[in-house]
Write a protein that holds these residues in place. Structure first.
Motif, PDB file in Angstrom:
ATOM      1  N   ASN A   8       0.893  -1.130   0.154  1.00 29.45           N
ATOM      2  CA  ASN A   8      -0.058  -0.102   0.089  1.00 29.45           C
ATOM      3  C   ASN A   8       0.982   1.347  -0.125  1.00 29.45           C
ATOM      4  OD1 ASN A   8       0.986  -0.157   2.721  1.00 29.45           O
ATOM      5  ND2 ASN A   8      -0.803   1.009   3.267  1.00 29.45           N
ATOM      6  N   ASN A   9       0.177   2.320   0.186  1.00 22.94           N
ATOM      7  CA  ASN A   9       0.812   3.699   0.665  1.00 22.94           C
ATOM      8  C   ASN A   9       2.170   3.780  -0.875  1.00 22.94           C
ATOM      9  OD1 ASN A   9      -0.637   4.440   2.171  1.00 22.94           O
ATOM     10  ND2 ASN A   9       0.976   4.363   3.680  1.00 22.94           N
ATOM     11  N   ASP A  69      -3.394  -2.495   2.885  1.00 18.72           N
ATOM     12  CA  ASP A  69      -4.202  -1.483   3.253  1.00 18.72           C
ATOM     13  C   ASP A  69      -4.664  -2.016   4.680  1.00 18.72           C
ATOM     14  OD1 ASP A  69      -3.795   0.803   1.706  1.00 18.72           O
ATOM     15  OD2 ASP A  69      -5.723   0.324   0.495  1.00 18.72           O
ATOM     16  N   GLU A 104       1.321   7.970   6.607  1.00 18.28           N
ATOM     17  CA  GLU A 104       1.655   7.694   4.976  1.00 18.28           C
ATOM     18  C   GLU A 104       2.919   7.497   4.558  1.00 18.28           C
ATOM     19  OE1 GLU A 104       0.772  10.382   6.971  1.00 18.28           O
ATOM     20  OE2 GLU A 104       0.467  12.183   5.572  1.00 18.28           O
ATOM     21  N   HIS A 136      -1.843  -2.818   7.239  1.00 14.56           N
ATOM     22  CA  HIS A 136      -1.212  -1.345   7.659  1.00 14.56           C
ATOM     23  C   HIS A 136      -2.301  -0.861   8.715  1.00 14.56           C
ATOM     24  CE1 HIS A 136       0.801   2.520   6.909  1.00 14.56           C
ATOM     25  NE2 HIS A 136      -0.317   3.050   7.072  1.00 14.56           N
TER      26      HIS A 136
END
Length: 191
Positions: free
Chosen positions: A25-26, A156, A138, A159
């Motif tokens: 993710n991110n 996601d 983030e 996380h």
């Protein structure tokens, strides 16, 4: 350097950007981390780079292999601290806690990878040792993983659960803007 928050950058190595590392993710995390790093450097605030060196020869992070090298944008400067580790927690088998204490550092801003592994492990220890610890949501990322019951969880989800594990108990989860504000406040107080 006293009373300045330390930026702790975890495992931003070349292998983390390779497809073999998994679905993550991110996607802008590297850019966000690089912006934080630049900001810390401009203000001459303390920075620690953590590097994972695996004990497993098949690992992407076996010492002296390309995957174990820092990504180009995260190359430490000569005066910046580098901590090598072979377990997820950057405090285990290292002088990190002693170095931070000797420098009078009480606040840590943690970024890097992976949220549910090295970031979470290091942050738990930091919190248990009494450091005021902040995780920039983030500026960290995780990889997709099956949970204990065998259900596939997205990066996601992994996380978010890791951040939930940390926030309010071991650390405070903050935004990148809040990290900039934290450093700016410390700089203003030191003048």
């Amino acid at each position: 350097m006293k009373n300045m928050p330390c930026l702790l950058i975890i495992d931003m190595q070349k292998g983390m950007s390779w497809p073999q590392a998994g679905q993550r993710n991110n996607p802008n995390a590297e850019q966000d981390i690089a912006e934080l790093l630049a900001h810390w450097r401009v203000h001459h605030a303390p920075i620690v780079h953590v590097r994972h060196l695996s004990l497993e020869p098949e690992s992407l992070f076996w010492p002296e292999q390309d995957g174990a090298l820092f990504q180009d944008v995260f190359q430490p400067l000569s005066h910046e601290m580098v901590i090598d580790k072979s377990v997820p927690d950057a405090f285990t088998h290292s002088n990190l806690a002693v170095w931070l204490q000797e420098k009078g550092i009480k606040d840590l801003v943690v970024v890097g990878v992976s949220t549910n592994n090295s970031v979470e492990s290091t942050v738990r220890t930091a919190g248990n040792l009494g450091f005021n610890t902040y995780v920039v949501q983030e500026a960290c990322f995780a990889f997709a993983k099956a949970d204990f019951n065998g259900y596939e969880r997205s990066a996601d989800e992994v996380h978010a659960m890791s951040l939930a594990n940390l926030d309010g108990e071991y650390a405070t989860v903050i935004s990148q803007d809040s990290a900039f504000t934290l450093l700016s406040s410390a700089v203003a107080q030191s003048q």
